[in-house]
Design a protein around this motif. Structure first.
Motif, PDB file in Angstrom:
ATOM      1  N   GLY A 157       0.778  -1.226   0.000  1.00  0.00           N
ATOM      2  CA  GLY A 157       0.000   0.000   0.000  1.00  0.00           C
ATOM      3  C   GLY A 157       0.812   1.279   0.000  1.00  0.00           C
ATOM      4  O   GLY A 157       0.247   2.373   0.121  1.00  0.00           O
ATOM      5  N   TYR A 158       2.147   1.181  -0.140  1.00  0.00           N
ATOM      6  CA  TYR A 158       2.993   2.374  -0.176  1.00  0.00           C
ATOM      7  C   TYR A 158       3.107   2.844  -1.635  1.00  0.00           C
ATOM      8  O   TYR A 158       4.082   2.553  -2.315  1.00  0.00           O
ATOM      9  N   LYS A 159       2.097   3.571  -2.098  1.00  0.00           N
ATOM     10  CA  LYS A 159       2.014   3.954  -3.512  1.00  0.00           C
ATOM     11  C   LYS A 159       3.115   4.958  -3.852  1.00  0.00           C
ATOM     12  O   LYS A 159       3.090   6.099  -3.423  1.00  0.00           O
ATOM     13  N   GLY A 160       4.107   4.469  -4.629  1.00  0.00           N
ATOM     14  CA  GLY A 160       5.179   5.350  -5.086  1.00  0.00           C
ATOM     15  C   GLY A 160       6.125   5.785  -3.978  1.00  0.00           C
ATOM     16  O   GLY A 160       6.610   6.931  -3.989  1.00  0.00           O
ATOM     17  N   ASN A 195       8.119   9.918   1.719  1.00  0.00           N
ATOM     18  CA  ASN A 195       6.714  10.174   1.406  1.00  0.00           C
ATOM     19  C   ASN A 195       6.195   9.113   0.444  1.00  0.00           C
ATOM     20  O   ASN A 195       6.976   8.468  -0.267  1.00  0.00           O
ATOM     21  N   TRP A 196       4.882   8.935   0.423  1.00  0.00           N
ATOM     22  CA  TRP A 196       4.241   8.032  -0.534  1.00  0.00           C
ATOM     23  C   TRP A 196       2.794   8.510  -0.743  1.00  0.00           C
ATOM     24  O   TRP A 196       2.401   9.568  -0.236  1.00  0.00           O
ATOM     25  N   ALA A 245       0.889  10.924   1.963  1.00  0.00           N
ATOM     26  CA  ALA A 245       1.316  10.491   3.294  1.00  0.00           C
ATOM     27  C   ALA A 245       1.850  11.656   4.116  1.00  0.00           C
ATOM     28  O   ALA A 245       1.620  11.735   5.328  1.00  0.00           O
ATOM     29  N   LEU A 246       2.552  12.574   3.470  1.00  0.00           N
ATOM     30  CA  LEU A 246       3.087  13.730   4.187  1.00  0.00           C
ATOM     31  C   LEU A 246       1.958  14.628   4.678  1.00  0.00           C
ATOM     32  O   LEU A 246       1.995  15.127   5.810  1.00  0.00           O
ATOM     33  N   ALA A 251       4.183  10.391   6.905  1.00  0.00           N
ATOM     34  CA  ALA A 251       5.542  10.325   6.370  1.00  0.00           C
ATOM     35  C   ALA A 251       6.557  10.752   7.420  1.00  0.00           C
ATOM     36  O   ALA A 251       6.220  11.220   8.514  1.00  0.00           O
ATOM     37  N   ASN A 252       7.818  10.591   7.073  1.00  0.00           N
ATOM     38  CA  ASN A 252       8.901  10.913   8.000  1.00  0.00           C
ATOM     39  C   ASN A 252       9.695  12.104   7.482  1.00  0.00           C
ATOM     40  O   ASN A 252      10.084  12.144   6.307  1.00  0.00           O
ATOM     41  N   VAL A 253       9.951  13.051   8.359  1.00  0.00           N
ATOM     42  CA  VAL A 253      10.784  14.203   8.055  1.00  0.00           C
ATOM     43  C   VAL A 253      11.744  14.387   9.209  1.00  0.00           C
ATOM     44  O   VAL A 253      11.340  14.304  10.377  1.00  0.00           O
TER      45      VAL A 253
END
Length: 772
Positions: free
Chosen positions: A390-393, A442-443, A461-462, A467-469
């Motif tokens: 499910g992590y699109k791109g 991101n995804w 996701a962001l 997402a992670n930053v």
């Protein structure tokens, strides 16, 4: 002119005096000096005559480098220095050469590898082009490396690049080569027919060699152009190097461009020498996601893949079995992913040397090194991470910048009084490192055209907070005051002593931010004694004894003081506020690890220098190993305290022999052989104050059948680097693995939800269970 005498001399050859008989042209053949001890060896902050060296120092000149296609400077001396292990862990052209000198010397210290200096300035094996290197000197024991303090605790590798000499107006040199590579030995795996015969229920009717599908016959080429020239007052050298390398794995490409220019100017009757250098490097490589190579994952999948399955379905889409855990099409992994890393490095260095009187040399050197890395990685909507997870791109982008500044001031006085020769060196060193980085993952992209790591902000996701930053910054510095004295009597009895007083920012806030590191070594040239004059076995025989202390500071900063960090959230006055909680306990007693090394060596030379070599015996003891100890809370505010405690020991023998079996006017055959053995043992983990509940800890990870487990165990009484895991001895009728515990009992692993608790300490080398 007739009747007059002409004297001809050159370092390493016997001086000759020829009486002129006429004005005809003379041809004089120089004879190599059997006492070839005037060769210059690079040591810390200067050079020394080879015959005067009292420490364990190895020197390799360009004519003795490894010939052929080499990836970096380290491979030039692979197998040339006893005790120095240089390995290329994979066929990946983007991978770094790994180095170890006399084993592992720390668990939690900041320095784990030898210090590498290129013309006196810190760098690595990729900083300079291999074709641009003149010589490499290795300071192996503590008495030789102590002048560099903590930076030299694992040894020092001094790389000298080619310099402009003489008064040639212009000299142009070009070299280049083309190379290829192949897999010398593949894993012995079932082919399609063998698999179908053993597992007919899983036969899909195809014949696929998955390793062949993801590999290729690579072609690499390297070009090097050097220009040098000048006058007796001013010299310059410029070097340009371009390398294009392909790896055996598909999508493993690497391009590198390096350029260096150095200008030297002499002034005021050669009393002043100015030097300025500039080194630039730019490389591009298809590589990683947050440090993990997608090619490595592809190879792991290829070795476990069913050979009767197709690469693609009949409609052209990728064949995937999404119901199997961690079972992925390796060709799709390579095709549906894209990533690269771009590195740019600029290094400026300048120096001034002043000789107010003949025997006194004052020197100042400054360098500024700026390294920038930009990376990006994306997976398409056809990647298994999108189809299955499910992590699109899924995409990632990051950047980092590292700036290192180095200032060194030295003064050296050389003198000779009768049979006595001595030098006195004093200096100051300031080293600063500033590092910053930022990354975003991101995804949730709608398509493969407008998203990815080039437009990472549009992923959902962001926006959804999934997402992670992150970003970070660190600043460290190292200050040192050092001195060294050498003494030689009658070229027979030799002495060298050094002392370095050093402070590290990582120990700020403790009572031990500064450390004192002494060293001393003695040499005795036995063949210079009267009782050896009648023997004809050795041209030269020298006995060396040395002892040196070096240190290592912690990897992280401020571990000696109490620190705070953000914790969980609390609801206060109608809003959620992130709490602040303890991040470390204060420990003002935290100090340097101390490596104390004793070395005994023999240098020998025979058969008019055609046989020479060395034998070394050493013992390293590391006291006060830096370790994270579990502590109770309360009374402590945090459950871990970083402190000094354990002890480690390395013992070893090193033998190096160089032989010239054939030496003719137009042909010379040179060969060398080296042997080394190192015994590493962790003596203890506990100290006088802090104790460990267990005498071991597990580290590292490995994956097998979808399970992730620890791969190594560090245990008191054992060597660092032992693999620790399950030992597979057979496969049952249903294709599941059968394990053997430490008592020799067989354990049938019926399912992969629970692992057998009993593991093996397998020792150094690949574990038998690590088969995928």
């Amino acid at each position: 002119m007739e009747g007059k005498q002409l004297q001809v001399s050159y370092i390493g050859y016997i001086p000759q005096t020829v009486t002129l008989k006429s004005t005809e042209e003379l041809t004089i053949k120089m004879i190599e000096d059997s006492q070839n001890l005037d060769e210059v060896v690079v040591i810390g902050y200067g050079t020394q005559r080879k015959g005067d060296v009292t420490s364990s120092v190895a020197s390799v000149k360009s004519e003795n480098f490894v010939k052929g296609a080499v990836k970096d400077v380290g491979q030039l001396i692979q197998g040339k220095v006893a005790g120095l292990a240089i390995t290329n862990p994979s066929g990946d052209p983007t991978g770094n050469t790994q180095i170890r000198l006399r084993g592992t010397s720390t668990i939690g210290g900041a320095n784990t590898a030898p210090l590498i200096l290129i013309d006196g300035i810190p760098g690595d094996f990729n900083t300079a082009a291999p074709e641009d290197v003149e010589s490499i000197d290795v300071l192996k024991d503590g008495s030789a490396a102590a002048i560099y303090g903590t930076r030299g605790t694992n040894g020092v590798i001094l790389i000298t690049t080619k310099q402009a000499r003489g008064s040639e107006i212009l000299r142009v040199d070009y070299s280049g080569y083309i190379s290829t590579s192949h897999i010398s030995k593949k894993h012995d795996m079932l082919n399609a027919s063998e698999f179908a015969q053993l597992y007919p229920d899983y036969d899909q009717g195809y014949d696929t060699d998955w390793v062949d599908e993801i590999t290729r016959t690579p072609v690499s080429h390297v070009h090097n152009l050097s220009l040098s020239g000048g006058t007796s007052r001013a010299n310059y050298i410029a070097n340009v190097n371009y390398a294009s390398r392909q790896g055996i794995m598909k999508r493993s490409n690497f391009e590198n461009f390096r350029a260096r220019i150095e200008v030297t100017q002499r002034l005021f009757d050669d009393k002043v020498r100015l030097r300025f250098g500039l080194l630039g490097r730019s490389d591009w490589r298809e590589s990683t996601v947050s440090g993990g190579s997608f090619r490595g994952v592809a190879y792991s999948q290829a070795t476990r893949r069913n050979p009767t399955e197709p690469v693609r379905n009949e409609d052209g889409s990728w064949y995937e079995n999404l119901s199997k855990f961690e079972y992925e099409n390796p060709v799709a992994l390579l095709t549906e992913a894209d990533g690269d890393v771009k590195n740019t490095q600029l290094r400026y260095n300048a120096g001034i040397t002043y000789n107010p009187i003949r025997d006194l040399t004052l020197q100042a050197n400054y360098s500024y090194n700026r390294f920038v890395m930009n990376r990006g990685y994306s997976e398409t909507l056809n990647h298994i991470s999108a189809r299955r997870d499910g992590y699109k791109g899924w995409s990632s982008v990051g950047s980092s910048i590292s700036v290192e500044k180095l200032l060194e001031l030295t003064a050296q006085y050389d003198a000779s009084i009768g049979r006595n020769k001595f030098t006195i060196l004093g200096g100051y060193s300031y080293n600063e490192n500033n590092y910053e980085n930022i990354w975003v993952d991101n995804w949730g992209f709608q398509d493969d055209y407008f998203g990815g790591w080039h437009n990472i902000g549009i992923g959902s996701a962001l926006k959804d907070g999934k997402a992670n930053v992150g970003s970070s910054k660190s600043l460290t510095n190292l200050i040192g005051f050092f001195g060294r004295a050498t003494y030689s009597y009658d070229n027979k009895y030799l002495l060298m002593a050094a002392l370095r007083y050093e402070g590290a920012s990582q120990l700020w806030g403790t009572d031990n931010a500064w450390g004192l590191f002494p060293s001393v070594s003695l040499g005795w040239r036995i063949t210079q004694e009267k009782f050896m004059q009648d023997q004809n076995i050795f041209d030269d025989l020298k006995l060396r004894v040395g002892y040196g202390v070096t240190g290592s500071q912690p990897r992280a900063s401020f571990l000696g003081v109490a620190m705070l960090r953000y914790g969980s959230y609390a609801y206060l006055d109608g809003q959620w506020i992130q709490t602040i909680v303890p991040a470390s306990n204060p420990n003002p007693d935290l100090k340097w690890e101390e490596k104390k090394e004793f070395n005994v060596g023999i240098d020998f030379m025979s058969w008019n220098s055609r046989i020479n070599g060395s034998i070394d015996f050493y013992n390293r003891r590391i006291d006060g190993l830096i370790y994270d100890y579990s502590v109770p809370t309360p009374p402590n505010l945090y459950n871990v305290t970083t402190a000094n405690g354990g002890t480690m020991e390395n013992r070893g023998v090193e033998v190096l022999v160089n032989v010239v079996p054939v030496q003719m006017r137009d042909f010379e055959w040179t060969t060398s052989a080296s042997f080394s053995i190192n015994s590493n043992k962790l003596k203890s983990l506990s100290g006088s104050v802090f104790k460990t509940e267990y005498d071991f800890f597990d580290t590292g990870t490995a994956e097998y059948s979808g399970q992730v487990t620890s791969s190594h165990r560090v245990q008191v009484g054992e060597s660092i680097g032992n693999f620790y895991g399950f030992k597979v001895v057979d496969v049952d009728d249903e294709g599941r693995w059968i394990y053997e515990d430490r008592n020799g009992e067989l354990v049938n692993y019926k399912d992969f939800t629970h692992a057998p608790e009993d593991k093996h300490v397998i020792g150094n080398g690949l574990p038998k269970w690590y088969a995928g």
